[in-house]
Design a protein around this motif. Sequence first.
Motif, PDB file in Angstrom:
ATOM      1  N   ASP A 152       0.861  -1.186   0.000  1.00 51.81           N
ATOM      2  CA  ASP A 152       0.000   0.000   0.000  1.00 51.81           C
ATOM      3  C   ASP A 152       0.893   1.230   0.000  1.00 51.81           C
ATOM      4  N   THR A 153       1.573   1.434  -1.102  1.00 45.42           N
ATOM      5  CA  THR A 153       2.569   2.496  -1.199  1.00 45.42           C
ATOM      6  C   THR A 153       1.962   3.871  -0.979  1.00 45.42           C
ATOM      7  N   THR A 154       0.830   4.120  -1.614  1.00 42.61           N
ATOM      8  CA  THR A 154       0.198   5.440  -1.509  1.00 42.61           C
ATOM      9  C   THR A 154      -0.142   5.780  -0.067  1.00 42.61           C
ATOM     10  N   LYS A 155      -0.716   4.837   0.637  1.00 40.65           N
ATOM     11  CA  LYS A 155      -1.086   5.060   2.036  1.00 40.65           C
ATOM     12  C   LYS A 155       0.154   5.324   2.888  1.00 40.65           C
ATOM     13  N   ASP A 156       1.203   4.549   2.671  1.00 40.36           N
ATOM     14  CA  ASP A 156       2.435   4.709   3.445  1.00 40.36           C
ATOM     15  C   ASP A 156       3.080   6.067   3.197  1.00 40.36           C
ATOM     16  N   LEU A 157       3.083   6.516   1.937  1.00 39.19           N
ATOM     17  CA  LEU A 157       3.728   7.787   1.604  1.00 39.19           C
ATOM     18  C   LEU A 157       2.890   8.988   2.034  1.00 39.19           C
ATOM     19  N   LYS A 158       1.592   8.842   2.084  1.00 40.84           N
ATOM     20  CA  LYS A 158       0.755   9.903   2.641  1.00 40.84           C
ATOM     21  C   LYS A 158       1.018  10.034   4.145  1.00 40.84           C
ATOM     22  N   ARG A 159       1.127   8.887   4.809  1.00 44.56           N
ATOM     23  CA  ARG A 159       1.406   8.912   6.241  1.00 44.56           C
ATOM     24  C   ARG A 159       2.793   9.501   6.514  1.00 44.56           C
ATOM     25  N   LEU A 160       3.763   9.168   5.678  1.00 44.68           N
ATOM     26  CA  LEU A 160       5.108   9.718   5.839  1.00 44.68           C
ATOM     27  C   LEU A 160       5.087  11.245   5.723  1.00 44.68           C
ATOM     28  N   GLY A 161       4.335  11.761   4.747  1.00 43.30           N
ATOM     29  CA  GLY A 161       4.234  13.206   4.573  1.00 43.30           C
ATOM     30  C   GLY A 161       3.657  13.892   5.801  1.00 43.30           C
ATOM     31  N   LEU A 162       2.630  13.294   6.380  1.00 38.36           N
ATOM     32  CA  LEU A 162       2.026  13.848   7.593  1.00 38.36           C
ATOM     33  C   LEU A 162       3.019  13.839   8.756  1.00 38.36           C
ATOM     34  N   GLU A 163       3.758  12.752   8.873  1.00 36.28           N
ATOM     35  CA  GLU A 163       4.733  12.621   9.960  1.00 36.28           C
ATOM     36  C   GLU A 163       5.859  13.646   9.827  1.00 36.28           C
ATOM     37  N   ARG A 164       6.382  13.824   8.600  1.00 38.47           N
ATOM     38  CA  ARG A 164       7.473  14.767   8.395  1.00 38.47           C
ATOM     39  C   ARG A 164       7.002  16.203   8.618  1.00 38.47           C
ATOM     40  N   ALA A 165       5.798  16.506   8.161  1.00 42.07           N
ATOM     41  CA  ALA A 165       5.249  17.852   8.353  1.00 42.07           C
ATOM     42  C   ALA A 165       5.076  18.157   9.834  1.00 42.07           C
ATOM     43  N   ALA A 166       4.511  17.212  10.576  1.00 43.03           N
ATOM     44  CA  ALA A 166       4.301  17.414  12.013  1.00 43.03           C
ATOM     45  C   ALA A 166       5.644  17.560  12.740  1.00 43.03           C
ATOM     46  N   TYR A 167       6.621  16.779  12.321  1.00 45.15           N
ATOM     47  CA  TYR A 167       7.936  16.810  12.966  1.00 45.15           C
ATOM     48  C   TYR A 167       8.618  18.165  12.782  1.00 45.15           C
ATOM     49  N   TYR A 168       8.533  18.706  11.575  1.00 37.69           N
ATOM     50  CA  TYR A 168       9.227  19.959  11.283  1.00 37.69           C
ATOM     51  C   TYR A 168       8.357  21.208  11.508  1.00 37.69           C
ATOM     52  N   GLY A 169       7.094  21.019  11.876  1.00 33.96           N
ATOM     53  CA  GLY A 169       6.299  22.169  12.269  1.00 33.96           C
ATOM     54  C   GLY A 169       5.379  22.746  11.226  1.00 33.96           C
ATOM     55  N   TRP A 170       4.838  21.892  10.343  1.00 35.78           N
ATOM     56  CA  TRP A 170       3.815  22.343   9.398  1.00 35.78           C
ATOM     57  C   TRP A 170       2.543  21.540   9.617  1.00 35.78           C
ATOM     58  N   TYR A 171       1.426  22.106   9.206  1.00 41.13           N
ATOM     59  CA  TYR A 171       0.139  21.452   9.429  1.00 41.13           C
ATOM     60  C   TYR A 171      -0.086  20.263   8.500  1.00 41.13           C
ATOM     61  N   ASN A 172       0.538  20.283   7.341  1.00 45.38           N
ATOM     62  CA  ASN A 172       0.380  19.176   6.394  1.00 45.38           C
ATOM     63  C   ASN A 172       1.549  19.185   5.412  1.00 45.38           C
ATOM     64  N   CYS A 174     -14.115  17.914   8.626  1.00 43.89           N
ATOM     65  CA  CYS A 174     -13.722  18.812   9.719  1.00 43.89           C
ATOM     66  C   CYS A 174     -12.272  18.593  10.134  1.00 43.89           C
ATOM     67  N   LYS A 175     -11.851  17.346  10.183  1.00 44.08           N
ATOM     68  CA  LYS A 175     -10.495  17.025  10.598  1.00 44.08           C
ATOM     69  C   LYS A 175      -9.474  17.559   9.597  1.00 44.08           C
ATOM     70  N   MET A 176      -9.815  17.502   8.315  1.00 47.25           N
ATOM     71  CA  MET A 176      -8.905  17.949   7.276  1.00 47.25           C
ATOM     72  C   MET A 176      -8.582  19.436   7.419  1.00 47.25           C
ATOM     73  N   TYR A 177      -9.605  20.239   7.777  1.00 51.50           N
ATOM     74  CA  TYR A 177      -9.425  21.687   7.881  1.00 51.50           C
ATOM     75  C   TYR A 177      -9.327  22.169   9.327  1.00 51.50           C
ATOM     76  N   GLU A 178      -9.051  21.258  10.245  1.00 54.48           N
ATOM     77  CA  GLU A 178      -9.003  21.629  11.652  1.00 54.48           C
ATOM     78  C   GLU A 178      -7.972  22.720  11.920  1.00 54.48           C
ATOM     79  N   PHE A 179      -6.831  22.640  11.249  1.00 51.67           N
ATOM     80  CA  PHE A 179      -5.754  23.599  11.517  1.00 51.67           C
ATOM     81  C   PHE A 179      -6.211  25.037  11.301  1.00 51.67           C
ATOM     82  N   ILE A 180      -7.046  25.258  10.300  1.00 51.21           N
ATOM     83  CA  ILE A 180      -7.415  26.626   9.962  1.00 51.21           C
ATOM     84  C   ILE A 180      -8.482  27.179  10.907  1.00 51.21           C
ATOM     85  N   GLY A 181      -9.206  26.280  11.571  1.00 49.16           N
ATOM     86  CA  GLY A 181     -10.214  26.720  12.524  1.00 49.16           C
ATOM     87  C   GLY A 181      -9.637  27.245  13.822  1.00 49.16           C
ATOM     88  N   PHE A 182      -8.357  26.966  14.055  1.00 50.75           N
ATOM     89  CA  PHE A 182      -7.696  27.415  15.287  1.00 50.75           C
ATOM     90  C   PHE A 182      -6.360  28.089  14.971  1.00 50.75           C
TER      91      PHE A 182
END
Length: 389
Positions: A119-139, A322-330
């Motif tokens: 499931d390459t697509t799922k793994d690489l989407k998760r990696l992007g989220l992890e790297r963004a959170a680690y370095y301080g971006w919302y996505n 709602c979860k997708m746009y949560e960052f912008i609500g706060f």
Amino acid sequence: MDINSANKIMEEVDVIVESAASTTLNDRYDFLLDINVNAPLRLMRFAKKCKNLKLFVHISTAYVNGIREGIIYEKPLMMGENGRKHDDNDELSSSLFPLDLTDEMNLAMKACIASGDHDTTKDLKRLGLERAAYYGWYNAYHMTKAMGEMVLNETRQDIPLLILRPSVVESCYKEPVPGWIQGNRMYDPVIISYGKGQLPAYLADPNLHTDIVPVDMVANTTIAAIAKHGIMGKAGVNVYHVATDFVNPLRFNEMFEYIYEHFCAYPLVESENMVKMRLFDQFSNLSTYIRDHVSEQNTVVGVESKTRKHNKARVAYAEQLCKMYEFIGFFKARFHTGNTRALLEEMSEEERAVFEVDATKIDWKKYFVDIHIPGLRKHVVNATRLASV
């Protein structure tokens, strides 16, 4: 591009506008890196071969600034920066290795190989989220757009670089037609779902500001800034926030009040009894409310045939949106627009009339009730229905 076209461009072009990007917030990390970072880098390399180039223009996003709070000024990003707050409470920020494009590309490649065909697509989407959170971006989208700015700034040498950072881009305010829009943009899935009765609640602080800018003002600001800096022809980087909140603030509770007013007067679904959007600051409370609302709707209309699976899908859709746009609500940062305001002051009365860039002139109630939502219904909702016929 064939070699003859490339040679002709290198001989004659004086301005390059780089606006192509992947804008999916959480797409595959390798795709986002290639399109939002490598592609601008390749184009800058091409730009250096252009004999008459006066300006390289890069369309970015205001959200490249990451999770920082307070006033965000129009300053270029430097290679290796992260998007964290840089305060005493964020110990991780000072211990991070500098952000590096090669490292991130290697990491994405290794993740792709390790996934195999599972499931390459799922793994690489998760990696992007992890790297963004680690370095301080919302996505991952915001992170890779930031990296795109960094590589352009690092590799430009003496090429004059102009960076435009729009906030949330929505339909035209005036030109070419009020309400014109192409595609289902940032807030539009929320607006349409609410109008259809699919989204009774949203994750946001009602008193926080949201930053929306009509697309024609983005285009006008881009043209005016190109005219200014193209004539100057000075090596360096100039950044413009194309945003509205600093000069014409709009609160979430006001925005949803205007949306409610429109759909009360002009229902999207005739059978739908519109209720005001409920705003929550906790996902658990939001989830409970949505589940109760769906259950109550079925009871009121006497729907016995609705399966548990159908109801579960409705709830899951609302929660995911709602979860997708949560960052912008706060979102607690505000984008300073000093360069854009200075640009406005330098324009003649004739230029201001032709190229409207003054965000103080936006009437937000009129924009949502009479311009944006009617345009959304015409160009997105009706267009989708026609396409499916």
